[in-house]
Enzyme design. Structure first.
Site, PDB file in Angstrom:
ATOM      1  N   GLY A 135       0.815  -1.228   0.000  1.00  0.00           N
ATOM      2  CA  GLY A 135       0.000   0.000   0.000  1.00  0.00           C
ATOM      3  C   GLY A 135       0.838   1.263   0.000  1.00  0.00           C
ATOM      4  O   GLY A 135       0.442   2.285  -0.561  1.00  0.00           O
ATOM      5  N   ASP A 154      -6.889  -0.562   6.576  1.00  0.00           N
ATOM      6  CA  ASP A 154      -7.351  -1.774   7.269  1.00  0.00           C
ATOM      7  C   ASP A 154      -6.148  -2.707   7.416  1.00  0.00           C
ATOM      8  O   ASP A 154      -6.075  -3.774   6.815  1.00  0.00           O
ATOM      9  CB  ASP A 154      -8.454  -2.422   6.415  1.00  0.00           C
ATOM     10  CG  ASP A 154      -9.132  -3.585   7.118  1.00  0.00           C
ATOM     11  OD1 ASP A 154      -8.778  -3.870   8.277  1.00  0.00           O
ATOM     12  OD2 ASP A 154     -10.008  -4.208   6.494  1.00  0.00           O
TER      13      ASP A 154
HETATM   14  N1  SAM Z   1      -7.727  -4.881  11.245  1.00  0.00           N
HETATM   15  C1  SAM Z   1      -7.363  -6.209  11.131  1.00  0.00           C
HETATM   16  C2  SAM Z   1      -6.542  -6.526  12.354  1.00  0.00           C
HETATM   17  O1  SAM Z   1      -5.902  -5.610  12.907  1.00  0.00           O
HETATM   18  O2  SAM Z   1      -6.516  -7.639  12.789  1.00  0.00           O
HETATM   19  C3  SAM Z   1      -6.620  -6.332   9.844  1.00  0.00           C
HETATM   20  C4  SAM Z   1      -7.284  -7.174   8.844  1.00  0.00           C
HETATM   21  S1  SAM Z   1      -6.590  -7.249   7.223  1.00  0.00           S
HETATM   22  C5  SAM Z   1      -6.607  -8.984   6.993  1.00  0.00           C
HETATM   23  C6  SAM Z   1      -4.896  -6.782   7.290  1.00  0.00           C
HETATM   24  C7  SAM Z   1      -4.185  -7.037   5.946  1.00  0.00           C
HETATM   25  O3  SAM Z   1      -3.184  -6.052   5.707  1.00  0.00           O
HETATM   26  C8  SAM Z   1      -3.455  -8.374   5.845  1.00  0.00           C
HETATM   27  O4  SAM Z   1      -4.124  -9.214   4.936  1.00  0.00           O
HETATM   28  C9  SAM Z   1      -2.040  -8.024   5.374  1.00  0.00           C
HETATM   29  O5  SAM Z   1      -1.533  -8.937   4.413  1.00  0.00           O
HETATM   30  C10 SAM Z   1      -2.266  -6.637   4.797  1.00  0.00           C
HETATM   31  N2  SAM Z   1      -1.058  -5.803   4.757  1.00  0.00           N
HETATM   32  C11 SAM Z   1      -0.059  -5.735   5.664  1.00  0.00           C
HETATM   33  N3  SAM Z   1       0.873  -4.847   5.276  1.00  0.00           N
HETATM   34  C12 SAM Z   1       0.445  -4.327   4.090  1.00  0.00           C
HETATM   35  C13 SAM Z   1       0.976  -3.353   3.195  1.00  0.00           C
HETATM   36  N4  SAM Z   1       2.132  -2.733   3.445  1.00  0.00           N
HETATM   37  N5  SAM Z   1       0.265  -3.077   2.075  1.00  0.00           N
HETATM   38  C14 SAM Z   1      -0.919  -3.690   1.810  1.00  0.00           C
HETATM   39  N6  SAM Z   1      -1.456  -4.630   2.624  1.00  0.00           N
HETATM   40  C15 SAM Z   1      -0.792  -4.928   3.747  1.00  0.00           C
END
Ligand code: SAM
Length: 278
Positions: A135, A154
């Site tokens: 992201g 998120d």
């Molecule tokens: N709010 C929830 C929690 O705190 O438990 C989060 C749910 S969501 C599944 C979080 C997602 O962010 C994960 O699937 C992870 O792979 C994704 N993620 C982590 N770092 C990221 C990044 N730098 N860019 C995009 N997605 C990312």
């Protein structure tokens, strides 16, 4: 069998599961627990991300306050959120024409579509475009500048790939990707068990945006059960606006409501004190 997530060195949550599935992705270990109390549970690197029982409490509170605060949200970006819960809630708003989901780990999306059909049910909606990318890098692209009405962060906890999503530099990119009236909303951790994470996120968001408000909600499967969200904008003074009641119609929510929104920023005194310390 029992699964424990360690919330701190001294406290955790333990859930009894009928079955545990393990998937190893390029970025993390993914577990799908089939539990007695929370239904199916998605776990990334040992940390619970969502559960069938309480996902609505988190996703509704993350998504709807920003979407009702914006006068006419058409373009939404979700960073993280590969389970699809935030996409599902965002698409409930009639004004929304496109939702971009930027998730770093495709395996989270595949797993959610396989084991969490309800939560991921809108990921293939024609209004949704999925980007498998970091992201932070995604927001460097020229096309994202000055484009979105609402950006939803998120993310998982601020460790490894997610850490960057809590930095001041990242929030600046978010601000530059919002067009007029744009709003950012970010999950900002537990104000009880993760006070340092919470304060750092709020501090960095306050440095970047003109208007910033924190609110809290309940998510039983997350550390301490009390969760914080920080909403920010350069245009919208959240304490002054009064969204039209029609915006709350047909959202079919189980937690969020117009009544809840009207007292959203009446937060507990101890949370106010933490904010005053940042
Ligand atoms: N709010 C929830 C929690 O705190 O438990 C989060 C749910 S969501 C599944 C979080 C997602 O962010 C994960 O699937 C992870 O792979 C994704 N993620 C982590 N770092 C990221 C990044 N730098 N860019 C995009 N997605 C990312």
């Amino acid at each position: 069998m029992w699964f424990t997530e360690y919330w701190t060195q001294n406290v955790g949550i333990t859930i009894k599961a009928k079955e545990i599935k393990r998937i190893k992705s390029k970025y993390q270990e993914i577990l799908v627990l089939d539990t007695y109390e929370f239904g199916k549970v998605l776990v990334l690197d040992g940390l619970i991300q969502t559960t069938e029982k309480d996902e609505f409490m988190y996703h509704e509170m993350l998504v709807h306050p920003a979407l009702v605060s914006h006068p006419n949200p058409e373009r939404v970006l979700i960073i993280g959120g590969g389970d699809g819960g935030s996409v599902k809630e965002a698409l409930k708003h009639k004004s929304v024409k496109e939702v971009h989901l930027c998730e770093i780990d495709e395996e989270v999306i595949i797993t959610s579509e396989k084991y969490f059909p309800e939560i991921s049910s809108k990921l293939r909606d024609p209004k949704v475009k999925i980007f498998i990318e970091d992201g932070n890098k995604f927001l460097d692209e020229e096309e994202s500048k000055n484009y979105y009405d609402v950006i939803i962060i998120d993310s998982s906890d601020p460790v490894s790939e997610s850490e960057v999503l809590f930095q001041e530099q990242f929030y600046k990119k978010v601000r530059n990707s919002l067009r007029e009236n744009g709003i950012m909303i970010a999950q900002t951790e537990s104000p009880i068990l993760q006070q340092e994470y919470f304060k750092k996120a709020v501090k960095n968001i306050k440095k970047v945006f003109k208007y910033t408000q924190v609110y809290v909600g309940s998510v039983p499967s997350y550390p301490s059960g009390t969760w914080s969200y920080t909403i920010a904008s350069d245009y919208i003074d959240f304490l002054k606006i009064k969204p039209d009641l029609s915006k709350f119609e047909n959202l079919n929510t189980k937690y969020f409501s117009d009544k809840l929104y009207s007292c959203l920023f009446s937060i507990p005194e101890f949370v106010k004190k933490l904010i005053s310390e940042v």
